[in-house]
Design a protein around this motif. Structure first.
Motif, PDB file in Angstrom:
ATOM      1  N   ARG A 251     -26.233-122.587  77.347  1.00  0.00           N
ATOM      2  CA  ARG A 251     -25.648-121.168  76.952  1.00  0.00           C
ATOM      3  C   ARG A 251     -25.349-120.402  78.337  1.00  0.00           C
ATOM      4  O   ARG A 251     -24.336-119.793  77.821  1.00  0.00           O
ATOM      5  CB  ARG A 251     -27.059-120.479  77.114  1.00  0.00           C
ATOM      6  N   HIS A 252     -25.063-120.590  79.669  1.00  0.00           N
ATOM      7  CA  HIS A 252     -24.281-120.128  80.777  1.00  0.00           C
ATOM      8  C   HIS A 252     -23.620-120.814  81.435  1.00  0.00           C
ATOM      9  O   HIS A 252     -23.237-120.250  82.436  1.00  0.00           O
ATOM     10  CB  HIS A 252     -25.769-119.742  81.480  1.00  0.00           C
ATOM     11  N   GLY A 253     -23.183-121.653  81.134  1.00  0.00           N
ATOM     12  CA  GLY A 253     -21.780-121.970  81.835  1.00  0.00           C
ATOM     13  C   GLY A 253     -21.677-122.704  83.156  1.00  0.00           C
ATOM     14  O   GLY A 253     -21.350-122.661  83.931  1.00  0.00           O
ATOM     15  N   ALA A 254     -23.307-123.237  83.530  1.00  0.00           N
ATOM     16  CA  ALA A 254     -23.548-123.772  84.106  1.00  0.00           C
ATOM     17  C   ALA A 254     -23.477-125.633  84.677  1.00  0.00           C
ATOM     18  O   ALA A 254     -24.236-125.839  83.111  1.00  0.00           O
ATOM     19  CB  ALA A 254     -25.377-123.723  84.867  1.00  0.00           C
ATOM     20  N   TRP A 255     -23.328-126.044  85.261  1.00  0.00           N
ATOM     21  CA  TRP A 255     -23.231-127.660  85.718  1.00  0.00           C
ATOM     22  C   TRP A 255     -24.432-128.271  85.557  1.00  0.00           C
ATOM     23  O   TRP A 255     -25.384-127.307  86.755  1.00  0.00           O
ATOM     24  CB  TRP A 255     -22.320-128.050  87.086  1.00  0.00           C
ATOM     25  N   LEU A 256     -24.878-129.054  85.054  1.00  0.00           N
ATOM     26  CA  LEU A 256     -26.109-129.398  85.082  1.00  0.00           C
ATOM     27  C   LEU A 256     -26.309-130.834  85.590  1.00  0.00           C
ATOM     28  O   LEU A 256     -25.658-132.237  85.343  1.00  0.00           O
ATOM     29  CB  LEU A 256     -26.940-129.973  83.567  1.00  0.00           C
ATOM     30  N   HIS A 257     -26.668-130.945  87.041  1.00  0.00           N
ATOM     31  CA  HIS A 257     -26.948-132.203  87.947  1.00  0.00           C
ATOM     32  C   HIS A 257     -28.360-132.925  87.385  1.00  0.00           C
ATOM     33  O   HIS A 257     -29.684-131.563  87.428  1.00  0.00           O
ATOM     34  CB  HIS A 257     -26.169-131.946  89.378  1.00  0.00           C
ATOM     35  N   VAL A 258     -28.223-133.360  87.508  1.00  0.00           N
ATOM     36  CA  VAL A 258     -29.817-134.197  87.175  1.00  0.00           C
ATOM     37  C   VAL A 258     -29.990-135.157  88.814  1.00  0.00           C
ATOM     38  O   VAL A 258     -29.357-136.008  88.307  1.00  0.00           O
ATOM     39  CB  VAL A 258     -29.726-135.712  85.737  1.00  0.00           C
ATOM     40  N   ASP A 259     -30.899-135.049  89.099  1.00  0.00           N
ATOM     41  CA  ASP A 259     -31.495-135.778  89.517  1.00  0.00           C
ATOM     42  C   ASP A 259     -32.481-136.723  89.819  1.00  0.00           C
ATOM     43  O   ASP A 259     -33.937-136.785  90.029  1.00  0.00           O
ATOM     44  CB  ASP A 259     -31.600-135.078  91.098  1.00  0.00           C
ATOM     45  N   ALA A 260     -31.809-137.987  89.457  1.00  0.00           N
ATOM     46  CA  ALA A 260     -32.719-139.129  89.384  1.00  0.00           C
ATOM     47  C   ALA A 260     -33.301-139.849  89.919  1.00  0.00           C
ATOM     48  O   ALA A 260     -33.172-141.238  90.391  1.00  0.00           O
ATOM     49  CB  ALA A 260     -32.062-139.523  87.852  1.00  0.00           C
ATOM     50  N   ALA A 261     -32.818-139.766  91.476  1.00  0.00           N
ATOM     51  CA  ALA A 261     -32.931-140.461  92.261  1.00  0.00           C
ATOM     52  C   ALA A 261     -34.333-141.552  92.158  1.00  0.00           C
ATOM     53  O   ALA A 261     -33.954-142.542  93.322  1.00  0.00           O
ATOM     54  CB  ALA A 261     -32.929-140.122  94.099  1.00  0.00           C
ATOM     55  N   TYR A 262     -35.547-141.019  92.106  1.00  0.00           N
ATOM     56  CA  TYR A 262     -36.123-141.061  92.278  1.00  0.00           C
ATOM     57  C   TYR A 262     -36.578-142.499  90.639  1.00  0.00           C
ATOM     58  O   TYR A 262     -36.476-143.547  90.700  1.00  0.00           O
ATOM     59  CB  TYR A 262     -37.663-140.581  92.292  1.00  0.00           C
ATOM     60  N   GLY A 263     -36.181-141.017  89.618  1.00  0.00           N
ATOM     61  CA  GLY A 263     -37.474-141.204  88.435  1.00  0.00           C
ATOM     62  C   GLY A 263     -35.497-141.976  87.493  1.00  0.00           C
ATOM     63  O   GLY A 263     -36.174-143.492  86.288  1.00  0.00           O
ATOM     64  N   GLY A 264     -34.360-142.516  88.176  1.00  0.00           N
ATOM     65  CA  GLY A 264     -33.957-143.371  87.821  1.00  0.00           C
ATOM     66  C   GLY A 264     -33.537-145.169  86.977  1.00  0.00           C
ATOM     67  O   GLY A 264     -32.863-145.417  85.871  1.00  0.00           O
ATOM     68  N   GLY A 265     -34.738-145.550  88.254  1.00  0.00           N
ATOM     69  CA  GLY A 265     -35.482-147.024  87.544  1.00  0.00           C
ATOM     70  C   GLY A 265     -35.170-146.769  86.107  1.00  0.00           C
ATOM     71  O   GLY A 265     -35.608-147.900  85.298  1.00  0.00           O
TER      72      GLY A 265
END
Ligand SMILES: Cc1ncc(COP(=O)(O)O)c(C=O)c1O
Length: 506
Positions: A268-282
């Motif tokens: 909606r706001h045209g923002a880039w979404l970065h997901v920091d899955a450093a830990y949960g990426g497993g």
């Protein structure tokens, strides 16, 4: 004319330390002695640490005269043990439960032999050949696990900090390319987001005020209403929400932000979404919990740290992007390394597939090989089952903490951490015998005492300004009994330390 090994002149003795076919025997002997030295040391370990203080750790190291080589590997290994290995911290020990360090899988250690020995550098094709495609295949595979489409791409990095930095660099340049002035850019994350987000903003010249934090809800996940309100409000102050960093597995609570809801707001706001899955990426390979990352496929970029929940040796991380063309923001051509293709916009058959075009680093380790051999020997389900084990373990340990009348659980475990504190009995029953500051001091002393006795390692953190202890459980071989013993040690130490506190300290 090719020179055969037989026709080469003999190698002068002072060159014998170089990795070279004529030194294969020396290489094998040195490696064998090193592996045995480590295995012997491992056999003697019974606690996660010996509890050495910084002063005692420093002394034997600084006393070494680096201008006086020992020459002989055996002597050097013996010295190395004295200055470090004998007192190091062992992450495979079940009573190690402090930071996000994992015990490592043997297939990855096997790969390390080749990573260091061959010493391929993944910056250009002409320094790595097939290694380039090993890395690319792993990037594609991980992007597939995330649920990205065919345009996805990515790059291995040195760790989550670098992956997050690169993600925000891409987001910044994406926003600037769309016309946003740099000084107006803001990054929004939760108050429990990792500090590398703030560091990245500083490094990217956005300034310390550029990161706007929104509160977390009762489950320690980013509060969607607060995010919505922040994204609405920023333009009113002349500010541009260039990116939202959602965390999939916060460092303290393992909380996974509501990724789908965050993705809706970003759209909606045209923002880039970065997901920091450093830990949960497993969880990407978890046979039972992959659904907890639902929505991650809507991110523009994702950080995955293989050196956390994929049981890989440091360093091993990746940044994955949904649209590979965004990686152009880190591309720079140099005639001596990665010359510009003849037809930069099209398919130049002569253009080399150079990974440096996608990376912040130039010379770069072939860390991907560790994950490659891990997957080829063990397969993803087995790695994912290790993740499941530590998540189950944390749930069980969390209930034990909750059921203990001298331990206070800060929040139910979500991934594999347990945040709690010791609260001696008489603090509640007979009035506030220990005030908040005394309780804070007590947690720190418990932690130090455990380390000094070498019996266990727990981490420290703060929750709503008060001191808490944290178990980070990343050891699939640790059992509930092991962790119960650690909790018993916390309680026993806590009682003794509380009893020793003076009236003034309380
Ligand atoms: C959520 C999160 N993001 C990023 C990082 C940084 O990762 P690294 O230590 O690999 O740089 C960490 C480290 O613990 C983390 O927990």
């Amino acid at each position: 004319m090719t020179t055969t090994p037989a026709s080469r002149p003999p190698v002068p003795p002072d060159l014998r330390h170089l990795f070279h076919p004529e030194h294969a025997d020396h290489y094998v002997a040195a490696m064998r002695s090193g592996v045995h030295h480590l295995a012997d040391a491992l056999g003697r370990v019974s606690d996660p640490a010996t509890g050495l203080s910084p002063e005692h750790a420093a002394k034997p190291v600084v006393d070494v005269d680096l201008d006086e080589p020992l020459g002989d590997p055996a002597q050097a290994l013996a010295e190395m043990s004295r200055v470090w290995l004998d007192d190091t911290v062992w992450f495979h020990e079940p009573a190690y439960a402090a930071h996000l360090n994992c015990p490592v899988v043997i297939p990855a250690l096997l790969a390390e032999v080749f990573v260091s020995g061959v010493n391929a550098s993944l910056d250009t094709f002409d320094q790595s050949v097939g290694g380039t495609f090993v890395e690319r295949h792993l990037v594609d595979w991980t992007a597939g696990r995330i649920g990205f489409g065919p345009d996805a791409d990515g790059i291995f990095t040195s760790g989550g900090t670098q992956s997050n930095l690169q993600a925000l660099l891409l987001a910044r340049d994406h926003a600037v390319a769309a016309g946003a002035p740099v000084e107006q850019l803001r990054v929004v994350t939760s108050s429990d987001g990792h500090f590398s987000v703030q560091k990245a903003a500083r490094l990217l010249g956005l300034g310390d005020d550029a990161v706007v934090t929104v509160p977390v809800d009762a489950d320690r996940c980013l509060d969607l209403d607060a995010l919505a309100a922040t994204l609405e409000a920023l333009p009113g102050y002349g500010l541009v929400p260039m990116a939202v960093v959602a965390t999939a597995g916060t460092t303290d609570f393992g909380a996974i932000d509501p990724l789908g809801g965050v993705a809706d707001l970003c759209e909606r706001h045209g923002a880039w979404l970065h997901v920091d899955a450093a830990y949960g990426g497993g969880l990407l390979v978890s046979p039972t919990r992959r659904h907890r990352l639902a929505g991650i496929e809507r991110a523009d970029s994702v950080t995955v740290d293989f050196h956390k929940t994929w049981f890989q040796p440091v360093s091993s991380s990746a940044l994955l992007v949904a649209d590979g063309s965004t990686l152009r923001h880190v591309t720079w051509h140099a005639d001596y390394l990665n010359p510009e293709p003849a037809d930069p916009d099209g398919e130049d058959p002569a253009a080399a597939p150079n990974q440096v075009d996608k990376s912040l680093q130039t010379t770069r380790r072939f860390d991907a090989l560790k994950l490659w051999l891990t997957l080829r020997i063990m397969g993803p389900d087995l790695i994912g089952s290790y993740v499941d084990r530590v998540v189950d373990l944390a749930a069980e340990v969390g209930s034990r903490v909750a059921g203990h009348d001298e331990l206070e659980l800060a929040a139910p475990p979500q991934l594999s951490t347990v945040v709690f504190r010791f609260r001696p009995h008489d603090a509640g029953a007979h009035g506030p015998a220990y005030d908040d500051d005394a309780l804070d001091a007590l947690q720190g002393r418990i932690r130090t005492d455990l380390y000094e006795r070498g019996t266990g390692m727990v981490a420290a953190t703060r929750v709503e300004g008060r001191a808490f202890l944290k178990l980070t459980l990343l050891n699939p071989m640790a059992t509930v009994e092991d962790l119960s013993r650690l909790l018993d040690a916390v309680v026993a130490g806590g009682r003794a330390l509380a009893a020793g506190m003076t009236e003034v300290e309380r």
